[in-house]
Design an enzyme around this catalytic site. Structure first.
Site, mmCIF file in Angstrom:
data_model
loop_
_atom_site.group_PDB
_atom_site.id
_atom_site.type_symbol
_atom_site.label_atom_id
_atom_site.label_comp_id
_atom_site.label_asym_id
_atom_site.label_seq_id
_atom_site.Cartn_x
_atom_site.Cartn_y
_atom_site.Cartn_z
ATOM 1 N N PRO A 152 107.352 63.581 38.655
ATOM 2 C CA PRO A 152 107.488 64.935 39.209
ATOM 3 C C PRO A 152 106.475 65.884 38.563
ATOM 4 C CG PRO A 152 109.604 64.040 38.522
ATOM 5 C CD PRO A 152 108.563 63.140 37.961
ATOM 6 N N CYS A 184 105.183 70.027 39.079
ATOM 7 C CA CYS A 184 105.285 71.301 39.788
ATOM 8 C C CYS A 184 103.963 71.659 40.454
ATOM 9 C CB CYS A 184 105.707 72.407 38.827
ATOM 10 S SG CYS A 184 107.416 72.265 38.277
ATOM 11 N N ALA A 191 110.221 69.266 40.495
ATOM 12 C CA ALA A 191 111.571 69.762 40.254
ATOM 13 C C ALA A 191 112.002 70.657 41.413
ATOM 14 C CB ALA A 191 111.606 70.548 38.939
ATOM 15 N N GLN A 233 113.746 65.410 42.274
ATOM 16 C CA GLN A 233 114.269 65.742 40.951
ATOM 17 C C GLN A 233 115.086 67.019 41.055
ATOM 18 O OE1 GLN A 233 111.789 67.459 37.699
ATOM 19 N NE2 GLN A 233 112.180 65.523 36.652
ATOM 20 N N HIS A 258 117.188 66.334 36.098
ATOM 21 C CA HIS A 258 116.203 66.757 35.098
ATOM 22 C C HIS A 258 116.918 67.240 33.833
ATOM 23 C CE1 HIS A 258 112.513 67.856 33.388
ATOM 24 N NE2 HIS A 258 112.048 68.726 34.270
ATOM 25 N N HIS A 307 112.250 68.493 29.025
ATOM 26 C CA HIS A 307 111.195 69.523 29.031
ATOM 27 C C HIS A 307 111.687 70.943 28.812
ATOM 28 C CE1 HIS A 307 108.698 66.413 31.484
ATOM 29 N NE2 HIS A 307 108.839 66.088 30.208
ATOM 30 N N TYR A 356 114.368 72.466 29.923
ATOM 31 C CA TYR A 356 115.106 73.140 30.981
ATOM 32 C C TYR A 356 116.608 73.056 30.700
ATOM 33 C CZ TYR A 356 110.466 73.348 32.919
ATOM 34 O OH TYR A 356 109.128 73.594 33.071
ATOM 35 N N ARG A 364 115.971 62.146 33.731
ATOM 36 C CA ARG A 364 114.803 62.318 32.857
ATOM 37 C C ARG A 364 115.245 63.008 31.584
ATOM 38 N NH1 ARG A 364 108.565 64.188 33.951
ATOM 39 N NH2 ARG A 364 108.326 61.932 34.026
ATOM 40 N N LEU A 421 100.152 59.904 29.295
ATOM 41 C CA LEU A 421 98.795 59.391 29.061
ATOM 42 C C LEU A 421 98.702 57.890 29.351
ATOM 43 C CD1 LEU A 421 97.407 61.410 26.014
ATOM 44 C CD2 LEU A 421 96.688 61.485 28.398
ATOM 45 N N ARG A 455 99.199 63.282 35.448
ATOM 46 C CA ARG A 455 97.853 63.848 35.590
ATOM 47 C C ARG A 455 96.863 62.855 36.169
ATOM 48 N NH1 ARG A 455 97.815 66.923 29.714
ATOM 49 N NH2 ARG A 455 100.026 67.392 29.845
#
Length: 360
Positions: free
Chosen positions: A23, A25, A59, A101, A177, A180, A182, A230, A301, A324
């Site tokens: 996921p 944003c 999300a 999510q 979720h 991170h 949240y 997650r 990564l 990414r």
């Protein structure tokens, strides 16, 4: 054939391969109504034609106040669900499973999206009062309203309603979720959760809301469809949520009907000190898989096909999730198939792209 391209079955649903879109944003809802747009159709659709097994949306907020920014998507209305349905149909038509999510940003809501500013959006500019487990602000953001027990129950109900809408939209997978920084992560971490009631203090109390959400969603989410969570494995801050607690809660999640834990890290506290490098979060996924005895997804990564295959070969995770790298390369799985020598007929090429498998 490289196991990256082996199908994986969770409950009654089989995903065509083990390369999944994480996921991410997009901050692309200009009308501030949470309805996904053509941007989301093209963004997610390109990853389906690019060969990803599971294409996960960003999300999707379960309430308007749960959005990270005013430009975030949601799944708190039937109109939003109808718009998601169009996108889900496209993903299915091109062989991908569709996941969404379900999220609530808590104290990290009502932020300016990245290229539009910094800090909390004032109410006069379309922002709103945020909420959290305690009246403790994330660094640089407004102090949130401390949720009372009745309001916590309403948030659980909002996750349930969102799961029902996800089913109506045709999604194959939902992910809750809890990472991170949240809302659900805020309840987990003693750095954000200073409560002294049944939702704060001990480990058992801090995980209570996450388990309540999982239990309530599992009741309404179809039995044959997978439920994911997650987690941030660690806050990377002394006194915060730990990797050991992540293993412990992951075992509980598995017992409560969760089929895979998507293991990330960080995002709760701006003081975090993260040791970043290729595959830096993979050890967390490995520990959860081995110690909690639940399927895991590794993220962070993961950029090279041989690296991704090695994660599966070593038994560190059951799937890999790309973020990414997938923004840079929507057809990353097709390149991986080419580089790893997957036979053309076994690679996830749509017919229109089949010539890409030719090795001339």
């Amino acid at each position: 054939m490289p196991s990256l391209f082996d199908p994986i079955t969770l409950r009654g649903h089989t995903v065509r391969n083990r390369i999944w879109l994480a996921p991410m944003c997009q901050y692309a809802v200009e009308a501030r109504d949470g309805i996904p747009t053509d941007w989301h159709l093209v963004h997610l659709g390109a990853r389906a034609t690019g060969g990803f097994g599971l294409v996960m949306t960003e999300a999707a907020a379960v309430t308007a106040e749960g959005r990270i920014s005013p430009q975030d998507v949601g799944i708190w209305t039937d109109e939003q669900a109808a718009a998601w349905s169009r996108i889900v149909d496209f993903l299915h038509a091109h062989g991908a499973a569709a996941g969404t999510q379900l999220a609530h940003a808590g104290r990290k809501a009502s932020e300016f999206s990245p290229w539009r500013g910094e800090g909390s959006v004032p109410e006069a500019d379309g922002g709103w009062v945020t909420s959290g487990p305690s009246a403790v602000a994330y660094q640089g953001l407004a102090v949130p309203h401390e949720l009372n027990v009745e309001e916590i129950g309403e948030i659980v109900d909002a996750f349930v309603a969102a799961a029902r809408r996800a089913e109506s939209a045709g999604f194959d997978v939902v992910e809750i979720h809890g990472a991170h920084g949240y809302l659900l992560h805020q309840f987990l971490s003693p750095l954000a959760n200073l409560r002294t009631d049944a939702y704060g203090g001990s480990f058992e109390n801090r995980v209570r809301l996450l388990l309540e959400v999982v239990d309530a969603v599992r009741v309404v989410w179809p039995e044959d469809k997978p439920l994911l969570v997650r987690l941030s494995a660690t806050d990377w801050v002394e006194g915060g949520w730990t990797a050991e607690e992540t293993v412990e809660v992951s075992a509980l999640l598995a017992a409560h009907g969760v089929d895979l834990v998507d293991v990330s890290s960080g995002g709760l506290d701006a003081r975090q000190q993260i040791s970043v490098g290729p595959g830096y979060q993979v050890p967390f996924a490995r520990d959860v898989r081995a110690k909690a005895e639940v399927a895991t997804g590794a993220v962070g990564l993961i950029t090279d096909p041989a690296q991704a295959q090695g994660i599966l070969d070593d038994g560190d995770a059951d799937v890999v999730l790309l973020a990414r790298a997938a923004l840079r390369e929507p057809a990353w799985p097709l390149r991986a198939a080419h580089e790893l020598g997957v036979p053309a007929k076994e690679a996830p090429y749509p017919p229109n792209y089949a010539r890409g498998a030719w090795r001339s």
